[in-house]
Design a protein around this motif. Structure first.
Motif, PDB file in Angstrom:
ATOM      1  N   ASP A  20       0.837  -1.195   0.000  1.00 53.40           N
ATOM      2  CA  ASP A  20       0.000   0.000   0.000  1.00 53.40           C
ATOM      3  C   ASP A  20       0.876   1.251   0.000  1.00 53.40           C
ATOM      4  N   LYS A  21       1.856   1.267  -0.912  1.00 53.14           N
ATOM      5  CA  LYS A  21       2.778   2.399  -1.023  1.00 53.14           C
ATOM      6  C   LYS A  21       3.023   2.682  -2.502  1.00 53.14           C
ATOM      7  N   ASP A  22       3.446   3.880  -2.790  1.00 48.30           N
ATOM      8  CA  ASP A  22       3.841   4.242  -4.144  1.00 48.30           C
ATOM      9  C   ASP A  22       5.270   3.735  -4.347  1.00 48.30           C
ATOM     10  N   ILE A  23       5.444   2.763  -5.238  1.00 44.33           N
ATOM     11  CA  ILE A  23       6.776   2.171  -5.397  1.00 44.33           C
ATOM     12  C   ILE A  23       7.804   3.170  -5.921  1.00 44.33           C
ATOM     13  N   TYR A  24       7.350   4.239  -6.567  1.00 45.38           N
ATOM     14  CA  TYR A  24       8.277   5.239  -7.076  1.00 45.38           C
ATOM     15  C   TYR A  24       8.853   6.105  -5.965  1.00 45.38           C
ATOM     16  N   ASP A  25       8.223   6.074  -4.797  1.00 46.58           N
ATOM     17  CA  ASP A  25       8.722   6.840  -3.653  1.00 46.58           C
ATOM     18  C   ASP A  25       9.597   5.997  -2.724  1.00 46.58           C
ATOM     19  N   LEU A  26       9.741   4.706  -3.005  1.00 47.24           N
ATOM     20  CA  LEU A  26      10.516   3.832  -2.122  1.00 47.24           C
ATOM     21  C   LEU A  26      12.014   3.994  -2.369  1.00 47.24           C
ATOM     22  N   SER A  27      12.773   3.818  -1.312  1.00 47.94           N
ATOM     23  CA  SER A  27      14.234   3.853  -1.434  1.00 47.94           C
ATOM     24  C   SER A  27      14.705   2.538  -2.058  1.00 47.94           C
ATOM     25  N   SER A  33      12.808  -5.457  -0.889  1.00 53.79           N
ATOM     26  CA  SER A  33      11.851  -6.339  -0.223  1.00 53.79           C
ATOM     27  C   SER A  33      10.532  -6.473  -0.986  1.00 53.79           C
ATOM     28  N   VAL A  34      10.380  -5.744  -2.088  1.00 52.93           N
ATOM     29  CA  VAL A  34       9.142  -5.801  -2.877  1.00 52.93           C
ATOM     30  C   VAL A  34       9.272  -6.906  -3.923  1.00 52.93           C
TER      31      VAL A  34
END
Length: 97
Positions: A20-27, A33-34
């Motif tokens: 439930d996160k925007d993958i483009y904002d992930l480090s 881990s995705v």
């Protein structure tokens, strides 16, 4: 894909938690881990070898020979054919005026 979905339902396979996160904002560390899908046909064919097979009513849906033949066909007639030819974007990069 339908048989794989039915296999998951019948065997109560946990699909994992939704992301439930925007993958483009992930480090980059969080992205490790995705879970992800194979990035090419070649990678998908390589990963399919040795995997558990989809079963229905206690028996395998596809024979091992059919799966191996399918993977070999995809590799020789599709993945290799694509890999051996320039991509249209390469023409745009190097030959576009």
């Amino acid at each position: 894909m339908l048989m794989a979905g039915l296999d998951g339902v019948l065997n109560k396979i946990d699909p994992g938690e939704p992301l439930d996160k925007d993958i483009y904002d992930l480090s980059p560390e969080e992205m490790k881990s995705v879970p992800s899908m194979p990035s090419s046909l070649e990678e998908a064919a390589r990963l399919s070898r040795g995997r558990s097979r989809v079963h229905a009513e206690g028996r395998c849906v596809f024979s091992e020979d059919l799966i191996e033949t399918f993977v070999d066909y995809k590799r020789k007639n599709e993945a290799d054919a694509i890999r051996l030819r320039p991509h249209p974007y390469e023409f745009a990069l190097y030959y576009d005026i």
